[in-house]
Design a protein around this motif. Sequence first.
Motif, PDB file in Angstrom:
ATOM      1  N   GLN A  77       0.840  -1.195   0.000  1.00 15.56           N
ATOM      2  CA  GLN A  77       0.000   0.000   0.000  1.00 15.56           C
ATOM      3  C   GLN A  77       0.877   1.248   0.000  1.00 15.56           C
ATOM      4  O   GLN A  77       1.842   1.332   0.763  1.00 15.56           O
ATOM      5  CB  GLN A  77      -0.905   0.022   1.239  1.00 15.56           C
ATOM      6  CG  GLN A  77      -1.950  -1.081   1.262  1.00 15.56           C
ATOM      7  CD  GLN A  77      -2.585  -1.231   2.629  1.00 15.56           C
ATOM      8  OE1 GLN A  77      -2.193  -2.111   3.394  1.00 15.56           O
ATOM      9  NE2 GLN A  77      -3.561  -0.391   2.934  1.00 15.56           N
ATOM     10  N   THR A  78       0.529   2.214  -0.840  1.00 15.53           N
ATOM     11  CA  THR A  78       1.230   3.490  -0.855  1.00 15.53           C
ATOM     12  C   THR A  78       0.650   4.408   0.202  1.00 15.53           C
ATOM     13  O   THR A  78      -0.568   4.554   0.317  1.00 15.53           O
ATOM     14  CB  THR A  78       1.103   4.171  -2.225  1.00 15.53           C
ATOM     15  OG1 THR A  78       1.732   3.357  -3.211  1.00 15.53           O
ATOM     16  CG2 THR A  78       1.770   5.545  -2.222  1.00 15.53           C
ATOM     17  N   CYS A  79       1.524   5.041   0.970  1.00 17.21           N
ATOM     18  CA  CYS A  79       1.127   6.061   1.936  1.00 17.21           C
ATOM     19  C   CYS A  79       1.762   7.386   1.526  1.00 17.21           C
ATOM     20  O   CYS A  79       2.977   7.444   1.292  1.00 17.21           O
ATOM     21  CB  CYS A  79       1.566   5.676   3.348  1.00 17.21           C
ATOM     22  SG  CYS A  79       1.116   6.910   4.589  1.00 17.21           S
ATOM     23  N   ALA A  80       0.947   8.437   1.436  1.00 14.51           N
ATOM     24  CA  ALA A  80       1.445   9.742   0.994  1.00 14.51           C
ATOM     25  C   ALA A  80       1.711  10.703   2.139  1.00 14.51           C
ATOM     26  O   ALA A  80       2.011  11.876   1.890  1.00 14.51           O
ATOM     27  CB  ALA A  80       0.456  10.364   0.013  1.00 14.51           C
ATOM     28  N   ASP A  81       1.630  10.236   3.374  1.00 15.49           N
ATOM     29  CA  ASP A  81       1.908  11.132   4.496  1.00 15.49           C
ATOM     30  C   ASP A  81       3.321  11.707   4.374  1.00 15.49           C
ATOM     31  O   ASP A  81       4.301  10.965   4.223  1.00 15.49           O
ATOM     32  CB  ASP A  81       1.770  10.381   5.820  1.00 15.49           C
ATOM     33  CG  ASP A  81       0.316  10.068   6.173  1.00 15.49           C
ATOM     34  OD1 ASP A  81      -0.573  10.741   5.628  1.00 15.49           O
ATOM     35  OD2 ASP A  81       0.086   9.138   6.967  1.00 15.49           O
ATOM     36  N   ASN A  82       3.418  13.044   4.405  1.00 20.64           N
ATOM     37  CA  ASN A  82       4.683  13.783   4.300  1.00 20.64           C
ATOM     38  C   ASN A  82       5.356  13.663   2.933  1.00 20.64           C
ATOM     39  O   ASN A  82       6.538  14.000   2.793  1.00 20.64           O
ATOM     40  CB  ASN A  82       5.670  13.349   5.393  1.00 20.64           C
ATOM     41  CG  ASN A  82       5.123  13.561   6.782  1.00 20.64           C
ATOM     42  OD1 ASN A  82       4.572  14.625   7.087  1.00 20.64           O
ATOM     43  ND2 ASN A  82       5.252  12.556   7.641  1.00 20.64           N
ATOM     44  N   ALA A  83       4.623  13.191   1.934  1.00 23.63           N
ATOM     45  CA  ALA A  83       5.237  13.032   0.609  1.00 23.63           C
ATOM     46  C   ALA A  83       5.632  14.360  -0.008  1.00 23.63           C
ATOM     47  O   ALA A  83       6.531  14.420  -0.853  1.00 23.63           O
ATOM     48  CB  ALA A  83       4.292  12.289  -0.327  1.00 23.63           C
ATOM     49  N   ASP A  84       4.978  15.456   0.392  1.00 22.76           N
ATOM     50  CA  ASP A  84       5.374  16.765  -0.119  1.00 22.76           C
ATOM     51  C   ASP A  84       6.745  17.179   0.386  1.00 22.76           C
ATOM     52  O   ASP A  84       7.357  18.107  -0.153  1.00 22.76           O
ATOM     53  CB  ASP A  84       4.330  17.822   0.226  1.00 22.76           C
ATOM     54  CG  ASP A  84       4.012  17.883   1.714  1.00 22.76           C
ATOM     55  OD1 ASP A  84       4.237  16.891   2.437  1.00 22.76           O
ATOM     56  OD2 ASP A  84       3.516  18.932   2.156  1.00 22.76           O
ATOM     57  N   THR A  85       7.261  16.465   1.382  1.00 23.80           N
ATOM     58  CA  THR A  85       8.612  16.719   1.887  1.00 23.80           C
ATOM     59  C   THR A  85       9.609  15.711   1.340  1.00 23.80           C
ATOM     60  O   THR A  85      10.612  16.074   0.719  1.00 23.80           O
ATOM     61  CB  THR A  85       8.627  16.665   3.428  1.00 23.80           C
ATOM     62  OG1 THR A  85       7.759  17.677   3.930  1.00 23.80           O
ATOM     63  CG2 THR A  85      10.037  16.884   3.957  1.00 23.80           C
ATOM     64  N   PHE A  86       9.336  14.382   1.525  1.00 20.96           N
ATOM     65  CA  PHE A  86      10.335  13.399   1.098  1.00 20.96           C
ATOM     66  C   PHE A  86      10.333  13.171  -0.410  1.00 20.96           C
ATOM     67  O   PHE A  86      11.295  12.646  -0.955  1.00 20.96           O
ATOM     68  CB  PHE A  86      10.183  12.069   1.855  1.00 20.96           C
ATOM     69  CG  PHE A  86       8.922  11.282   1.582  1.00 20.96           C
ATOM     70  CD1 PHE A  86       8.757  10.588   0.397  1.00 20.96           C
ATOM     71  CD2 PHE A  86       7.917  11.196   2.537  1.00 20.96           C
ATOM     72  CE1 PHE A  86       7.619   9.837   0.150  1.00 20.96           C
ATOM     73  CE2 PHE A  86       6.775  10.448   2.300  1.00 20.96           C
ATOM     74  CZ  PHE A  86       6.620   9.771   1.101  1.00 20.96           C
ATOM     75  N   TRP A  87       9.247  13.570  -1.104  1.00 20.67           N
ATOM     76  CA  TRP A  87       9.172  13.457  -2.557  1.00 20.67           C
ATOM     77  C   TRP A  87       8.759  14.806  -3.122  1.00 20.67           C
ATOM     78  O   TRP A  87       7.842  14.931  -3.922  1.00 20.67           O
ATOM     79  CB  TRP A  87       8.184  12.360  -2.944  1.00 20.67           C
ATOM     80  CG  TRP A  87       8.483  11.666  -4.229  1.00 20.67           C
ATOM     81  CD1 TRP A  87       9.591  11.799  -5.012  1.00 20.67           C
ATOM     82  CD2 TRP A  87       7.639  10.710  -4.895  1.00 20.67           C
ATOM     83  NE1 TRP A  87       9.509  10.991  -6.112  1.00 20.67           N
ATOM     84  CE2 TRP A  87       8.321  10.306  -6.065  1.00 20.67           C
ATOM     85  CE3 TRP A  87       6.400  10.167  -4.614  1.00 20.67           C
ATOM     86  CZ2 TRP A  87       7.775   9.376  -6.956  1.00 20.67           C
ATOM     87  CZ3 TRP A  87       5.869   9.240  -5.496  1.00 20.67           C
ATOM     88  CH2 TRP A  87       6.550   8.849  -6.659  1.00 20.67           C
ATOM     89  N   ALA A  88       9.501  15.825  -2.697  1.00 25.99           N
ATOM     90  CA  ALA A  88       9.090  17.203  -2.952  1.00 25.99           C
ATOM     91  C   ALA A  88       9.020  17.526  -4.440  1.00 25.99           C
ATOM     92  O   ALA A  88       8.100  18.221  -4.888  1.00 25.99           O
ATOM     93  CB  ALA A  88      10.049  18.161  -2.253  1.00 25.99           C
ATOM     94  N   HIS A  89       9.975  17.038  -5.241  1.00 23.61           N
ATOM     95  CA  HIS A  89       9.974  17.428  -6.653  1.00 23.61           C
ATOM     96  C   HIS A  89       8.724  16.897  -7.355  1.00 23.61           C
ATOM     97  O   HIS A  89       8.174  17.552  -8.232  1.00 23.61           O
ATOM     98  CB  HIS A  89      11.248  16.943  -7.357  1.00 23.61           C
ATOM     99  CG  HIS A  89      11.139  15.582  -7.953  1.00 23.61           C
ATOM    100  ND1 HIS A  89      11.354  14.433  -7.223  1.00 23.61           N
ATOM    101  CD2 HIS A  89      10.807  15.183  -9.207  1.00 23.61           C
ATOM    102  CE1 HIS A  89      11.171  13.385  -8.004  1.00 23.61           C
ATOM    103  NE2 HIS A  89      10.831  13.795  -9.209  1.00 23.61           N
TER     104      HIS A  89
END
Length: 220
Positions: A77-89
Motif C-alpha cells: 500500500q502506498t502512503c502519501a503522508d509527508n510526501a510533499d517533503t520526502f518526494w518534494a519534486h
Amino acid sequence: MEFPKWVTDRVIARQGKLHAYDHFKPEETAFVVVDLQNFFTQPGYMGECKAAPATFPAVNKLANALREAGGHVIWVQTCADNADTFWAHFHHDMLKPELSQRRLTEMSVDHPGYELAAELDVAPTDTRVVKRYYSALAPNSSNLHEVLQDKGVKNVLIGGTTTNVCCESTARNAMMLNYRSIMVHDALSAFTSQEHEFALQAWMLYFGDVLGADDVIARL
C-alpha cells in the motif's frame, strides 16, 4: 495473453523458449499485490484506474491458491503522508497544487483511500508492506526486500495497478535484485489497454516472464 510475433521471436532467440520458468516452489514464491487501494480502484478518487476492479477475481484466485500451496501473499500500500517533503519534486513540480493536496489527503494512512478495496480476499496471515515511492524496492521506499529475504523468497509474482507505473517499477527492481520476476497479466491493470500491453511487451523482452493467474497456479 498473446504477444506479437516480433516479441516472441526475440524472446525465444534470447532464452530458447517463450516462458522461462516451468515450476515455482510455493514456499519460495510471493505474490506481491501493488496498490489495490481505494485510491486507485474506486470511483471518485484521484488515482482511479477503471480497469482495476476487473482484475480482482484473478488476484483473489491466485492469492488463495498460493496460500493453500504454502506460498506468501504480500499486499503493498502506498502512503502519501509527508510526501510533499520526502518526494518534494514530484509533489511540487509534477502535480498541480490542487492535485498534490488531493494525493496527500486521499492516501493518508487515516483516509479511506489508503485502505485496500473491500472486494479483495485479504487473509490475516498475509503480509502488508507500506511504500512511499512508485517502486516498493526503491531505496528508502519500504521494507519489501527484507520481508522477501526473511521468507526465503526467490520468485516474485507481481499483480496490482498500474501495470506500467508502480507494478513495473517494483518488478524491475525485483529482477535486478536477482528475484525471478513474473508479471501476472490478468492480475494487472493500467489506465489504457495500450499502456498495459506495451509495458508487458517490454517486460517480456528484457526483464522476465508474463503469465496469467491460471498459468502460475499450474506451475506451483
